[in-house]
Scaffold this motif. Structure first.
Motif, PDB file in Angstrom:
ATOM      1  N   ILE A 217       0.841  -1.209   0.000  1.00 13.34           N
ATOM      2  CA  ILE A 217       0.000   0.000   0.000  1.00 13.34           C
ATOM      3  C   ILE A 217       0.871   1.253   0.000  1.00 13.34           C
ATOM      4  N   ILE A 218       1.891   1.260   0.844  1.00 13.65           N
ATOM      5  CA  ILE A 218       2.803   2.405   0.897  1.00 13.65           C
ATOM      6  C   ILE A 218       3.511   2.591  -0.437  1.00 13.65           C
ATOM      7  N   GLN A 219       3.934   1.472  -1.035  1.00  8.06           N
ATOM      8  CA  GLN A 219       4.642   1.550  -2.312  1.00  8.06           C
ATOM      9  C   GLN A 219       3.728   2.103  -3.414  1.00  8.06           C
ATOM     10  N   LYS A 220       2.479   1.655  -3.430  1.00  7.41           N
ATOM     11  CA  LYS A 220       1.541   2.160  -4.438  1.00  7.41           C
ATOM     12  C   LYS A 220       1.295   3.662  -4.237  1.00  7.41           C
ATOM     13  N   TYR A 221       1.135   4.084  -2.997  1.00 11.45           N
ATOM     14  CA  TYR A 221       0.940   5.507  -2.711  1.00 11.45           C
ATOM     15  C   TYR A 221       2.116   6.329  -3.231  1.00 11.45           C
ATOM     16  N   ASN A 222       3.337   5.881  -2.931  1.00 13.48           N
ATOM     17  CA  ASN A 222       4.519   6.623  -3.368  1.00 13.48           C
ATOM     18  C   ASN A 222       4.626   6.672  -4.886  1.00 13.48           C
ATOM     19  N   LEU A 223       4.268   5.569  -5.545  1.00 19.85           N
ATOM     20  CA  LEU A 223       4.312   5.542  -7.008  1.00 19.85           C
ATOM     21  C   LEU A 223       3.305   6.524  -7.605  1.00 19.85           C
ATOM     22  N   LEU A 224       2.093   6.511  -7.076  1.00 25.96           N
ATOM     23  CA  LEU A 224       1.071   7.445  -7.569  1.00 25.96           C
ATOM     24  C   LEU A 224       1.504   8.891  -7.374  1.00 25.96           C
ATOM     25  N   MET A 225       2.098   9.186  -6.221  1.00 25.23           N
ATOM     26  CA  MET A 225       2.575  10.551  -5.966  1.00 25.23           C
ATOM     27  C   MET A 225       3.691  10.928  -6.935  1.00 25.23           C
ATOM     28  N   SER A 226       4.610   9.987  -7.198  1.00 23.54           N
ATOM     29  CA  SER A 226       5.729  10.276  -8.110  1.00 23.54           C
ATOM     30  C   SER A 226       5.260  10.491  -9.542  1.00 23.54           C
ATOM     31  N   MET A 227       4.084   9.925  -9.868  1.00 23.24           N
ATOM     32  CA  MET A 227       3.532  10.064 -11.222  1.00 23.24           C
ATOM     33  C   MET A 227       2.607  11.276 -11.330  1.00 23.24           C
ATOM     34  N   GLY A 228       2.512  12.067 -10.258  1.00 21.97           N
ATOM     35  CA  GLY A 228       1.686  13.267 -10.274  1.00 21.97           C
ATOM     36  C   GLY A 228       0.208  12.998 -10.073  1.00 21.97           C
ATOM     37  N   ARG A 229      -0.147  11.802  -9.642  1.00 22.93           N
ATOM     38  CA  ARG A 229      -1.559  11.434  -9.452  1.00 22.93           C
ATOM     39  C   ARG A 229      -1.919  11.597  -7.969  1.00 22.93           C
ATOM     40  N   LYS A 230      -1.784  12.827  -7.490  1.00 30.45           N
ATOM     41  CA  LYS A 230      -1.921  13.118  -6.065  1.00 30.45           C
ATOM     42  C   LYS A 230      -3.312  12.818  -5.531  1.00 30.45           C
ATOM     43  N   ASP A 231      -4.353  13.247  -6.262  1.00 32.37           N
ATOM     44  CA  ASP A 231      -5.726  13.027  -5.787  1.00 32.37           C
ATOM     45  C   ASP A 231      -6.032  11.536  -5.676  1.00 32.37           C
ATOM     46  N   GLU A 232      -5.598  10.770  -6.666  1.00 35.91           N
ATOM     47  CA  GLU A 232      -5.814   9.321  -6.648  1.00 35.91           C
ATOM     48  C   GLU A 232      -5.061   8.681  -5.484  1.00 35.91           C
ATOM     49  N   ALA A 233      -3.846   9.167  -5.242  1.00 40.77           N
ATOM     50  CA  ALA A 233      -3.039   8.632  -4.140  1.00 40.77           C
ATOM     51  C   ALA A 233      -3.713   8.886  -2.800  1.00 40.77           C
ATOM     52  N   LEU A 234      -4.289  10.078  -2.638  1.00 38.39           N
ATOM     53  CA  LEU A 234      -4.925  10.432  -1.372  1.00 38.39           C
ATOM     54  C   LEU A 234      -6.193   9.612  -1.138  1.00 38.39           C
ATOM     55  N   ILE A 235      -6.987   9.425  -2.179  1.00 39.60           N
ATOM     56  CA  ILE A 235      -8.195   8.600  -2.050  1.00 39.60           C
ATOM     57  C   ILE A 235      -7.814   7.176  -1.663  1.00 39.60           C
ATOM     58  N   PHE A 236      -6.786   6.654  -2.317  1.00 42.79           N
ATOM     59  CA  PHE A 236      -6.338   5.277  -2.045  1.00 42.79           C
ATOM     60  C   PHE A 236      -5.839   5.137  -0.610  1.00 42.79           C
ATOM     61  N   ILE A 237      -5.066   6.101  -0.160  1.00 38.51           N
ATOM     62  CA  ILE A 237      -4.480   5.970   1.171  1.00 38.51           C
ATOM     63  C   ILE A 237      -5.545   6.146   2.250  1.00 38.51           C
ATOM     64  N   LYS A 238      -6.551   6.964   2.008  1.00 41.61           N
ATOM     65  CA  LYS A 238      -7.627   7.118   2.993  1.00 41.61           C
ATOM     66  C   LYS A 238      -8.406   5.814   3.169  1.00 41.61           C
ATOM     67  N   GLU A 239      -8.486   5.024   2.095  1.00 42.98           N
ATOM     68  CA  GLU A 239      -9.189   3.741   2.169  1.00 42.98           C
ATOM     69  C   GLU A 239      -8.413   2.726   3.005  1.00 42.98           C
ATOM     70  N   ASN A 240      -7.124   2.976   3.194  1.00 38.96           N
ATOM     71  CA  ASN A 240      -6.257   1.997   3.859  1.00 38.96           C
ATOM     72  C   ASN A 240      -5.528   2.557   5.076  1.00 38.96           C
ATOM     73  N   ILE A 241      -5.913   3.733   5.531  1.00 34.47           N
ATOM     74  CA  ILE A 241      -5.153   4.427   6.566  1.00 34.47           C
ATOM     75  C   ILE A 241      -5.251   3.756   7.932  1.00 34.47           C
ATOM     76  N   SER A 242      -6.235   2.891   8.147  1.00 34.40           N
ATOM     77  CA  SER A 242      -6.382   2.276   9.475  1.00 34.40           C
ATOM     78  C   SER A 242      -5.396   1.136   9.719  1.00 34.40           C
ATOM     79  N   LYS A 243      -4.578   0.797   8.709  1.00 31.65           N
ATOM     80  CA  LYS A 243      -3.522  -0.200   8.913  1.00 31.65           C
ATOM     81  C   LYS A 243      -2.329   0.487   9.585  1.00 31.65           C
ATOM     82  N   GLU A 244      -1.805  -0.131  10.628  1.00 35.96           N
ATOM     83  CA  GLU A 244      -0.850   0.527  11.527  1.00 35.96           C
ATOM     84  C   GLU A 244       0.364   1.111  10.818  1.00 35.96           C
ATOM     85  N   LYS A 245       1.098   0.285  10.071  1.00 38.51           N
ATOM     86  CA  LYS A 245       2.321   0.772   9.418  1.00 38.51           C
ATOM     87  C   LYS A 245       2.012   1.825   8.368  1.00 38.51           C
TER      88      LYS A 245
END
Length: 472
Positions: free
Chosen positions: A222-250
């Motif tokens: 999940i962290i790797q996908k978020y970083n990839l989306l951010m590096s590709m300029g897909r910030k809004d998509e990255a934020l939506i994705f991470i909010k769906e998974n933010i309750s995982k501890e790491k």
């Protein structure tokens, strides 16, 4: 032997200090030479460094201990020594990460996985029948590698080197697969994705996420996908994705730390609130503490106080939060504030002798409330005796008699269930604590006499009672 050149002859006549001074001065004049010379030195130093740290790991696996019987004594791999040493090894690796020494940290972890894969045999289960310790160590090594390749100091060459070595380890990592210690293939595939183009890496990560499976490294993916989306300029998509998974501890800890470092405190708080709402309670307590630290950075003192209050209630009463709140609430308002706070807090039955509710009542000097609390404790709780032993003697003398009688009744009830030496010792210890209360000599004598009669056929219990020195 080849004849030395004139330059070599001249260099051999210089001492190290003279040569060093010249090289430093020349490097100041020629930037290209300075970079090339620094790269040369780093490669030489890293080669020696890498050899030393890897040798330290390999040396662990040479440890041996005597095995076999009287007539078939032989030396076998000392897995007790290995697993004891790995804790110290990983401590060093984490300290190296903190200092930015990613080659050292990754080298230790990679060598552990490689050496473990080469040396593990089924006989090692004599150390740990279920292999839990082995699996934990492999996962810790993978976590260290993960942090190293995601460190700001990690360049493409470093990531490629790690990916190549992980591929080699995966080729002979059957021990980790066969005994389900660790998913070495997923780690290798995920780190290898870091060396690809963002588009191909994203496709690999998404495929691994969809596949899942036993011990799948979901949080790291999940962290790797978020970083990839951010590096590709897909910030809004990255934020939506991470909010769906933010309750995982790491995931939460990593992403929130990134926003805090970027000083985007509002987003950090928003994500923490989402994680607290959807995550496990025990993680929520840590995330509330993170919120407190963020509010302190912003000097939002009112929010700090409110969050301490939430944390106190969520933790079922926490002594540290109590002390923080008492410092923050005006003295003139404190009594009413605490009464309301305690009434809203779902205190749990104590699970050890250290009871936060009792500690708060003592700190407040409310001994009548402590007296009532001790008498109201749920019968049958294993810690009931321990709490009475810890706090009954804190009561003033005039409040002790009925608590002492209650304590005696609990001891009698507990004694009906004892059947082994440790239980007998626990009962004897509590009788001695009861005896420390005011005017309990007669009560203690009666209990001891009862037990000598009721449990006279239990020699171990009788020996424990003999240890109680009675007056007269």
């Amino acid at each position: 032997m080849a004849r030395k050149s004139k330059l070599q002859e001249l260099i051999s006549q210089l001492n190290g200090e003279q040569l060093s001074e010249y090289l430093v001065e020349y490097s100041k004049k020629d930037k290209a030479f300075a970079k090339a010379f620094a790269d040369f030195l780093n490669s030489k130093l890293m080669a020696d460094y890498d050899f030393e740290i890897r040798q330290e790991v390999e040396d662990l696996f040479t440890l041996e201990r005597p095995s076999g019987g009287r007539y078939s004594l032989y030396n076998d791999t000392d897995w007790y020594g290995i697993m004891h040493g790995v804790n110290d090894l990983f401590d060093k690796a984490h300290r190296a990460l903190e200092k930015g020494l990613i080659h050292k940290a990754a080298g230790m972890a990679l060598q552990w996985l490689s050496s473990f894969a080469d040396n593990f045999t089924e006989g090692a289960f004599s150390y740990d029948d279920e292999g839990i310790a082995f699996g934990d160590a492999c996962e810790e090594a993978g976590d260290i590698i993960d942090k190293a390749v995601n460190h700001p100091n990690a360049d493409d060459d470093f990531k490629e080197d790690v990916a190549d070595e992980l591929s080699d380890i995966a080729d002979h990592g059957d021990a980790m697969r066969d005994y389900c210690f660790y998913d070495i293939d997923s780690l290798s595939e995920r780190i290898n994705a870091m060396t690809e183009t963002p588009e191909r890496a994203l496709a690999t990560v998404e495929k691994m996420l969809n596949k899942g499976g036993y011990k799948s490294p979901v949080e790291q993916l999940i962290i790797q996908k978020y970083n990839l989306l951010m590096s590709m300029g897909r910030k809004d998509e990255a934020l939506i994705f991470i909010k769906e998974n933010i309750s995982k501890e790491k995931v939460c800890d990593y992403i929130v730390d990134k926003y805090v470092k970027a000083k985007d405190y509002d987003m950090a708080i928003e994500l923490l609130e989402l994680a607290i709402k959807n995550g496990e309670d025990y993680n929520g307590w840590q995330w509330m503490r993170k919120e407190i630290e963020i509010y302190k950075k912003q000097k939002r003192e009112e929010d700090v106080t409110k969050t301490y209050r939430r944390l106190f209630i969520s933790c079922h009463g926490d002594i540290d939060c109590y002390h923080e709140l008492k410092k923050r609430i005006p003295a003139s308002e404190w009594k009413g504030y605490l009464t309301q706070l305690m009434s809203e807090t779902p205190f749990l039955d104590p699970w050890s002798s250290n009871d936060d509710k009792a500690e708060i009542l003592i700190a407040e000097g409310d001994f009548k409330a402590l007296h009532d609390y001790l008498l109201s404790m749920k019968s049958g709780s294993y810690s009931q005796l321990e709490v009475l032993a810890a706090y009954a003697n804190k009561l003033p003398e005039d409040l002790q008699p009925d608590v002492a009688n209650f304590y005696g009744d609990v001891i009698r009830k507990e004694a009906t269930n004892v059947n082994k030496k440790d239980d007998y010792s626990r009962i004897r210890w509590n009788i001695e604590r009861l005896r420390e209360l005011h005017h309990t000599e007669s009560l203690v004598s009666d209990i001891v006499a009862e037990f000598r009669n009721l449990y006279r056929r239990r020699p171990s219990f009788m020996r424990e009672l003999d240890k109680i020195k009675m007056n007269g």
